[in-house]
Design an enzyme around this catalytic site. Sequence first.
Site, PDB file in Angstrom:
ATOM      1  N   ALA A 290       0.807  -1.239   0.000  1.00 56.86           N
ATOM      2  CA  ALA A 290       0.000   0.000   0.000  1.00 56.86           C
ATOM      3  C   ALA A 290       0.836   1.284   0.000  1.00 56.86           C
ATOM      4  O   ALA A 290       0.271   2.373   0.118  1.00 56.86           O
ATOM      5  CB  ALA A 290      -0.997   0.040   1.161  1.00 56.86           C
ATOM      6  N   ALA A 291       2.150   1.177  -0.160  1.00 59.20           N
ATOM      7  CA  ALA A 291       2.964   2.403  -0.219  1.00 59.20           C
ATOM      8  C   ALA A 291       2.546   3.254  -1.423  1.00 59.20           C
ATOM      9  O   ALA A 291       2.427   4.482  -1.324  1.00 59.20           O
ATOM     10  CB  ALA A 291       4.442   2.050  -0.307  1.00 59.20           C
ATOM     11  N   GLY A 292       2.302   2.589  -2.544  1.00 59.21           N
ATOM     12  CA  GLY A 292       1.868   3.323  -3.744  1.00 59.21           C
ATOM     13  C   GLY A 292       0.501   3.969  -3.531  1.00 59.21           C
ATOM     14  O   GLY A 292       0.255   5.091  -3.976  1.00 59.21           O
ATOM     15  N   ASP A 293      -0.380   3.254  -2.850  1.00 61.33           N
ATOM     16  CA  ASP A 293      -1.713   3.813  -2.569  1.00 61.33           C
ATOM     17  C   ASP A 293      -1.590   5.026  -1.655  1.00 61.33           C
ATOM     18  O   ASP A 293      -2.295   6.025  -1.816  1.00 61.33           O
ATOM     19  CB  ASP A 293      -2.596   2.760  -1.888  1.00 61.33           C
ATOM     20  CG  ASP A 293      -2.775   1.530  -2.762  1.00 61.33           C
ATOM     21  OD1 ASP A 293      -2.768   1.676  -4.000  1.00 61.33           O
ATOM     22  OD2 ASP A 293      -2.906   0.424  -2.205  1.00 61.33           O
TER      23      ASP A 293
END
Length: 331
Positions: free
Chosen positions: A266-269
């Site tokens: 979820a880093a990209g989110d």
Amino acid sequence: MSESGASKLAIANVADPMSVIVFGSINMDLVARTPRIPAAGETLIGHSFATVPGGKGANQAVAVARLGVPTQMVGRVGNDLFGQDLLKALQDSGVGCDRLTLDPSTHSGVAVITVDDAGENNIVIIPGANGRVDQTDLESLKQVLPTAKILMLQLEIPLPMVVAAAQAAKANGVTVILDPAPARSDLPDELYPLVDIITPNQIETEQLVGFPVTDADSANRAAAILHQRGIPTVITKLGQQGAYCITPAASFHIPIFPVKAIDTVAAGDCFNGGLAAGLAVGLPLRQATTQAAAAAALSVTRPGAQSSLPTQAELTAFLAHHSAASEEAGE
Ligand code: RIB
């Protein structure tokens, strides 16, 4: 009950004038922590297991809401225990859920995730209710779009719905941010000119343009192709190498904030959430992208998807700490 046999969940919250709407996926993440990612055919003994609310759409909605911007989620969950938990997780983070559909015809989306000791992961998604997002949800989205500033899209719901949502957003003058994830190379030509900002990671950029993006030069070449297809702002998320933001008029690089990563799920989110939240409150693109990078850095220091997403207070403290550290270092 709607035409599709699904019911709307009657939860309060109408989109505010400067709000962000997310039209996308909602998953329960089934997370195994293992020493390393197993090879094909290999059985590994893992360290731990957890169920964590996730889904690229829901993660982005939670990321924006935790940063204090009114946020609404449009999507589907199954009529099962995961669905109830996923709804509650969104509500607890302040995401408006009155346009969420409860679909009795299938299970909630799930993601089977392995995270290794280096914090790297791989993910298998079983779309369930996300794969049934249809015209009914689109109509529901269209009702609230006129009140929104930004629409966030990803690729975990049927592609025709993504295209139709982008068309509706354009018709309402709403900014469209597309996270082209999971990676695919077959985006329809008509989608590109409907997107204002695209935020691919390294793998996704390669899928879109057909060559690896590893540095400023290749990021510029990739951006030129995406500009030509009709997207004015291209932000390539290159992990350790930071993010390149390239528009036809200007370009800048945002380096990563140095942290000890334990879990990159979820880093990209979180990056996209930080970006949208910044733009929604009127930050210039460079500052919004810096906020995005900082939020993503914070998220990788914590386990899980939604469980890792920072609040506004945490992000403010993190940015203050890093700016004080840079000043001390004379940067
Ligand atoms: O981007 C991370 C997300 O991808 C996870 O939460 C998982 O549900 C998948 O959608």
